[in-house]
Design an enzyme around this catalytic site. Structure first.
Site, short mmCIF file in Angstrom:
data_model
loop_
_atom_site.label_atom_id
_atom_site.label_comp_id
_atom_site.label_asym_id
_atom_site.label_seq_id
_atom_site.Cartn_x
_atom_site.Cartn_y
_atom_site.Cartn_z
N GLY A 10 37.64 43.49 26.80
CA GLY A 10 37.91 43.08 28.28
C GLY A 10 39.02 43.24 28.93
O GLY A 10 39.89 44.10 28.51
N ASN A 11 39.38 42.35 30.06
CA ASN A 11 40.46 42.58 30.91
C ASN A 11 40.89 41.39 31.40
O ASN A 11 40.19 40.32 31.20
CB ASN A 11 40.35 43.64 32.04
CG ASN A 11 39.27 43.27 32.91
OD1 ASN A 11 39.40 42.26 33.71
ND2 ASN A 11 38.08 43.98 32.91
N ARG A 12 42.07 41.57 32.07
CA ARG A 12 42.63 40.03 32.37
C ARG A 12 42.29 39.55 33.64
O ARG A 12 42.80 38.53 34.20
CB ARG A 12 44.09 39.98 32.19
CG ARG A 12 44.95 40.27 30.75
CD ARG A 12 46.17 40.60 30.78
NE ARG A 12 46.85 39.40 31.58
CZ ARG A 12 48.21 39.69 32.15
NH1 ARG A 12 48.79 40.94 32.00
NH2 ARG A 12 48.65 38.61 32.64
N SER A 13 41.19 40.09 34.60
CA SER A 13 40.81 39.63 35.75
C SER A 13 40.57 38.09 35.77
O SER A 13 39.56 37.89 34.97
CB SER A 13 39.70 40.73 36.29
OG SER A 13 39.50 40.21 37.65
#
Ligand code: CTP
Ligand code: CA
Length: 229
Positions: free
Chosen positions: A33-36
């Site tokens: 995933g990513n931190r958005s």
């Protein structure tokens, strides 16, 4: 606060916004995933709603507390799901804003059961494959009058280098507007504020905005309205 009611300059327009970050499963319990946080995309959705638009939000893992009455939400998990959802609603949209942080890669295969460690201290190599570029597909399928807004999150040591990266991306994506996100300088993921430079399709600067994500959204929507003429 005694704010003036917003100008309803997007009255009855269909606005589609993607927000948040996709998660690409590795096995039944893990993902890449990513931190958005989804805050900038939701700020766009709320701003467009206040300006009279009919808003559809394609939402990938928004932070809690961003639910907004009056906005139709299509929840998605992966980049592929986001692509399917956005492309289906974009067909009838007047404006599309791709604020989501879409995973560039996904695991080539998803394990059916939990991946076990081997316990021998050896590493694990993941094989990833590239996801299709949704924004590029949207601009290829753009119908007359439709405005497509993309984002570019870049880390660059100087403003000039940031703009150079932004211009290259603008040329590649062919969006009508590209919102270049100054990550690392001021505000970043999860923050309530943002600092952006808005580029036209030809890479020229059309606006700069700093402040709350809502203020940034309104500044970009001003440019959308200007483009629609
Ligand atoms: N985007 C997309 N589909 C992808 C990847 C990105 O639609 N598979 C969109 C994002 O929503 C954003 C824009 O493209 O509006 C730019 O995303 P960004 O990650 O900055 O650019 P990339 O083209 O993926 O290039 P890179 O990550 O290598 O800088
Ligand atoms: Ca990317």
């Amino acid at each position: 606060a005694d704010e003036a009611p917003p100008v309803r300059d997007l009255e009855s327009l269909r606005v589609v916004i993607s927000a948040g970050g996709t998660r690409e499963p590795l096995d039944p319990v893990r993902f890449l995933g990513n931190r958005s946080s989804g805050k900038q995309g939701v700020a766009f959705a709320r701003a467009a709603l206040a300006r009279g638009a009919e808003v559809t939000l394609v939402a990938a893992h928004l932070d809690p507390g961003l639910e907004t009455p009056g906005i139709r939400v299509i929840p998605v998990q992966t980049a592929s799901e986001l692509a399917l959802a956005v492309e289906s609603v974009a067909e009838l949209a007047d404006v599309v804003v791709m604020a989501a942080a879409v995973a560039d890669y996904r695991p080539a295969t998803v394990a059916e059961s939990k991946i076990k460690k081997d316990g021998q201290g050896g590493g694990l190599v993941l094989h990833l494959v590239e996801n299709p570029d949704i924004l590029a597909a949207l601009t290829r399928a753009r119908r007359p009058g439709q405005i497509i807004v993309g984002f570019a999150a870049e880390t660059a040591p100087t403003r000039d280098e940031l703009l150079e990266l932004g211009r290259a991306k603008a040329a590649r994506k062919k969006a009508d507007l590209l919102v270049v996100n100054v990550v690392g300088w001021a505000a970043g993921f999860g923050s309530d504020d943002n600092t952006v430079v808005v580029l036209a399709g030809d890479g020229s600067i059309v606006a700069e905005a700093a402040g709350t994500k809502r203020a940034v959204a309104d500044a970009v929507l001003d440019e959308v309205v200007a483009l629609r003429g």
